[in-house]
Design a protein around this motif. Structure first.
Motif, PDB file in Angstrom:
ATOM      1  N   THR A 266      49.119  36.210  33.105  1.00  0.00           N
ATOM      2  CA  THR A 266      49.929  35.242  32.357  1.00  0.00           C
ATOM      3  C   THR A 266      49.146  33.939  32.225  1.00  0.00           C
ATOM      4  O   THR A 266      48.097  33.759  32.832  1.00  0.00           O
ATOM      5  N   ALA A 267      49.692  33.015  31.438  1.00  0.00           N
ATOM      6  CA  ALA A 267      49.147  31.653  31.306  1.00  0.00           C
ATOM      7  C   ALA A 267      47.656  31.671  30.999  1.00  0.00           C
ATOM      8  O   ALA A 267      46.827  31.305  31.822  1.00  0.00           O
TER       9      ALA A 267
ATOM     10  N   LYS B 137      44.241  30.477  29.348  1.00  0.00           N
ATOM     11  CA  LYS B 137      43.571  29.257  28.898  1.00  0.00           C
ATOM     12  C   LYS B 137      42.144  29.629  28.506  1.00  0.00           C
ATOM     13  O   LYS B 137      41.409  30.216  29.307  1.00  0.00           O
TER      14      LYS B 137
ATOM     15  N   ALA C 144      46.100  30.838  23.232  1.00  0.00           N
ATOM     16  CA  ALA C 144      47.156  30.846  24.244  1.00  0.00           C
ATOM     17  C   ALA C 144      47.559  32.271  24.617  1.00  0.00           C
ATOM     18  O   ALA C 144      48.556  32.477  25.326  1.00  0.00           O
TER      19      ALA C 144
ATOM     20  N   THR D 280      46.181  33.580  34.877  1.00  0.00           N
ATOM     21  CA  THR D 280      46.933  33.520  36.126  1.00  0.00           C
ATOM     22  C   THR D 280      47.533  34.887  36.433  1.00  0.00           C
ATOM     23  O   THR D 280      48.121  35.536  35.570  1.00  0.00           O
TER      24      THR D 280
ATOM     25  N   LYS E  67      44.563  31.850  39.968  1.00  0.00           N
ATOM     26  CA  LYS E  67      43.827  31.809  38.712  1.00  0.00           C
ATOM     27  C   LYS E  67      42.493  32.529  38.849  1.00  0.00           C
ATOM     28  O   LYS E  67      41.780  32.345  39.831  1.00  0.00           O
TER      29      LYS E  67
END
Length: 585
Positions: free
Chosen positions: A418-419, A421, A459, A481, A486
Motif C-alpha cells: 500500500t501507499a 511513492k 500513486a 508500505t 516501508k
C-alpha cells in the motif's frame, strides 16, 4: 567537459612477448555440500574425482595451447594458511597427470578440515616470436557449504535468484540482432543457504523470444537464440510439493542503433552469497566483471568505474567502494555480519574515465545474501520489494513509453503493498527540497503533475514513463508500505538513440621498440561518418600502460588533442592502450 563518445585502441610492441590468458577447467562443481549429521559430501571427491585441467590461450585466439607449455606446476592454498604449497608428486590425495597437459586429480575430500581451498596452475610458455619464457597463473577455488548443524534449526526462507535479470542485445535499425552473447540466465532456488534447485520442477514460458533450455534439473538455464519482438521474456515457474509456487522473469531487449553499436554489461561470479548460522559467507568474496561488445564482434573486458554498495534492509544502499581508476574487474569482500547485518550487495557500472554519476550509468546487479534460520528459533521470511519493467526498459530515439511496476514478496509469496511513492533520480534533490526522508538525498518525489515530469500513475503500483522523462538514462525508485514497514527498490530505463561511435584508424604495432604510428579518430552515427573535418568535437587522447594505469607524463601534460595524433614506440612498454574521448565542441 561532457564526454559524448569514447574510442580506444591497443598498441603493441612486437619485440615483446604476446599476452597470454590461463584458465582452469573442472570435471565437478566447485561447491561441495557437507551434511554433518551423516558426514556426507556431495559431490564426494573420494568416489567421484574432480579433475582440474589447465587451459592456455593467446589473447584474441580461441585455440588452447596448454599442450605447448614448457612446464605446468600445481599449488594449493587452504583458507587459513594464506600461502601456496606446491604439489610435487602423486599421493593418496592427488594425482598429477603425465600427459602434455598436466592435469591435477583431487581424489579425497580435501574440505574435511577447511571451508575452502584454492588451487593454482603455474604455466610457463616459450613465446616463439621472442624466445622469452612467459609465466602465467590461473586459480580455481572450491568451497564447502554446510547443510544443517547440531541443535535445532529454524525454518529457512525460500528464495529464487536469476543469474541475469535482463539483457540487452545489439541490433541494427531494422531489428536484426548481431549477437546474442550474454543473453542467458540460470535460476537458482535457495532453501536458507542451501542450493535446493535440484528438488524443484521448473518450466519456462516464452514470449517474443526463442532459445534453448538446459541444465539440471531440466529448464534451469535459458540461452537466447532468436527474437520475434523487440522485447522478449522468459517466465520461469518452479514448483515443489508442500511449497509455494515461485515465478521469476528474464527480459531481453533489442538495442537498435547504427553500425558498430557497442553494448556494455556486468557479470558476477555468483548469483547469491550464502550465510550459515555462524554468519560465515560462502563464497567469502564475489568478483564483478564488465564486458563490452561492438556490433557482431567478440565480447571483451571493458574497463570502467565500479561503485559497490551494501544494504542492511534490502532497500537502502550505502556506498562502500568506488573505483579510483578504470578497471574491468573487481573482487569484493562484503562487510562481516558481526559488524553490519547486510542483506544485499549492489554493484553499478559507470562509463570509463569520468566521475560516476547518473549521466554515465551503464548497468547494475544486486546480489542477495541468503541465510539459514537461526538455531533454536523459526527463521522469518524476508519481505522484499521488486521494481521491474514488464514491457522492457528501453525507448528508442526519444519516442514511446515504458512501464515500471512494483511487487512485494514475503519469502516466496507475493503480497499486497500500500501507499506507493515514486521518485526519479535527481542529484540536486534533497530530503528537504524536492524529496523526502523515504526517498533520501538525490531522489525527487513525484507528488503531483508539476513534479511528475510527464510520468503518470505515481500513486499506484505501476507508473507509465514517457520518453520525454528519460534523459538518455534515468532511474526510478518506489517506496511501498507493507505491514507498516516501508520497502524500496530501483529500476533503470534507457532512451537508446543512434549513438556516436568512435573508431581509431591507424597502425597499432611497433617493431623492436622503434618508430611512430599515426592515429586518426573517425566518428560515425547510424553508420555514416560525421565530423570528417574535425570541427564538431574536441578530441582528447590519453595513454594507458599494460596494467591500465594512465601515463600522466605523456606529452608532458598526460594528454594530446586533435583529430589525428602520433604515438612513439618509446611511449609504449610492451603493450598499451590509447583512448580518445569526444567532447561536444
Amino acid at each position: 567537459m561532457t564526454i559524448v563518445a569514447t574510442g580506444s585502441m591497443s598498441l603493441v610492441d612486437l619485440s615483446d612477448a604476446r599476452q597470454l590468458q590461463a584458465f582452469i577447467g573442472s570435471s565437478q562443481q566447485r561447491q561441495v555440500i557437507y551434511n554433518p549429521n551423516g558426514g556426507a559430501y556431495s559431490p564426494n571427491y573420494a568416489t567421484t574425482n574432480n579433475v582440474l585441467t589447465p587451459q592456455l590461450f593467446i589473447a584474441g585466439n580461441n585455440t588452447d595451447i596448454a599442450s605447448q607449455a614448457k612446464s605446468i606446476k600445481w599449488f594449493y592454498q587452504t583458507n587459513s594458511s594464506g600461502n601456496y604449497t606446491e604439489i610435487t608428486a602423486s599421493d593418496t590425495t592427488y594425482t598429477l597427470g603425465t600427459g602434455s597437459v598436466k592435469t591435477l586429480t583431487i581424489k579425497s575430500n580435501v574440505l574435511a578440515s577447511n571451508n575452502s581451498m584454492t588451487y593454482m596452475a603455474e604455466i610457463v610458455y616459450t613465446d616463439p616470436g621472442t624466445g622469452f619464457d612467459v609465466t602465467t597463473k590461473a586459480e580455481y577455488e572450491i568451497i564447502k557449504v554446510t547443510n544443517g548443524s547440531n541443535g535445532t534449526n529454524g525454518t529457512n526462507a525460500i528464495m529464487a535468484v536469476l543469474s541475469n535479470e535482463s539483457a540487452n542485445v545489439p541490433a541494427d535499425a531494422n531489428g536484426t540482432v548481431s549477437s546474442y552473447g550474454g543473453a542467458a540466465t540460470t535460476i537458482s532456488i535457495f532453501n536458507g543457504a542451501t542450493d535446493d534447485t535440484a528438488n524443484w520442477t521448473i518450466t519456462q514460458a516464452l514470449s517474443g523470444i526463442s532459445g534453448t533450455a538446459s541444465g539440471t534439473p531440466s529448464n534451469r538455464t535459458f540461452t537466447t537464440t532468436g527474437m520475434s519482438a523487440d522485447v522478449g521474456s522468459v517466465t520461469f515457474t518452479a514448483t515443489r510439493s508442500g511449497y509455494a509456487t515461485i515465478t521469476k522473469v528474464f527480459t531481453v531487449n533489442k538495442t537498435k542503433g547504427g553500425a558498430n553499436a557497442t553494448s556494455y554489461w556486468l557479470s558476477q561470479s555468483v548469483s547469491a552469497i550464502q550465510m550459515n548460522i555462524s554468519k560465515v559467507y560462502t563464497p567469502s568474496s564475489i568478483t564483478f566483471t564488465a564486458f563490452a561488445q561492438t556490433g557482431a564482434g567478440t565480447p571483451s573486458a571493458y574497463a570502467g568505474k565500479f561503485v559497490i554498495a551494501e544494504s542492511t534492509d534490502g532497500s537502502t544502499f550505502t556506498d562502500k567502494y568506488t573505483s579510483a581508476s578504470n578497471e574491468s574487474s573487481k573482487a569484493y569482500t562484503p562487510t562481516a555480519q558481526a559488524t553490519s547485518a547486510i542483506k544485499a550487495v549492489r554493484v553499478r557500472l559507470y562509463q570509463a574515465g569520468v566521475t560516476p554519476s547518473a549521466t554515465n550509468f551503464i548497468d547494475e546487479q544486486i546480489i542477495p545474501i541468503v541465510a539459514d534460520g537461526q538455531t533454536g528459533q523459526a527463521g522469518a521470511d524476508a519481505v522484499t520489494a521488486v521494481v521491474w519493467t514488464p514491457e522492457g526498459n528501453v525507448v528508442r530515439n526519444s519516442t514511446g513509453t515504458v512501464k515500471a511496476h512494483v511487487d512485494v514478496y514475503k519469502g516466496a509469496n507475493q503480497v499486497t503493498g500500500t501507499a506507493f511513492k515514486w521518485y526519479y533520480q535527481d542529484p540536486s534533490a534533497t530530503t528537504s527540497s524536492g524529496g523526502d526522508s523515504d526517498g533520501g538525498n538525490g531522489w525527487r518525489l513525484m507528488k503531483d503533475a508539476a513534479t511528475a515530469n510527464g510520468v503518470t500513475g505515481y500513486a499506484t503500483d505501476t507508473i507509465t514513463i514517457p520518453a520525454s522523462a528519460i534523459p538518455s538514462v534515468e532511474s526510478f525508485k518506489c517506496v511501498v508500505t507493507y505491514g507498516s514497514v516501508k520497502y524500496s527498490d530501483v529500476c533503470t530505463v534507457t532512451d537508446v538513440s543512434d549513438p556516436y561511435v568512435v573508431t581509431i584508424v591507424g597502425t597499432n604495432t611497433f617493431k623492436n621498440g622503434q618508430g611512430t604510428v599515426t592515429l586518426t579518430a573517425k566518428v560515425f552515427q547510424a553508420g555514416v561518418e560525421v565530423d570528417a573535418a574535425g570541427t564538431m568535437f574536441t578530441y582528447s587522447w590519453s595513454l594507458y600502460d599494460a596494467n591500465g594505469v594512465k601515463n600522466t607524463t605523456w606529452n608532458t601534460t598526460g594528454s594530446k588533442t586533435g583529430k589525428t595524433i602520433t604515438v612513439a614506440a618509446s611511449d609504449v612498454n610492451a603493450r598499451g592502450n590509447v583512448v580518445c574521448d569526444l567532447d561536444k565542441a
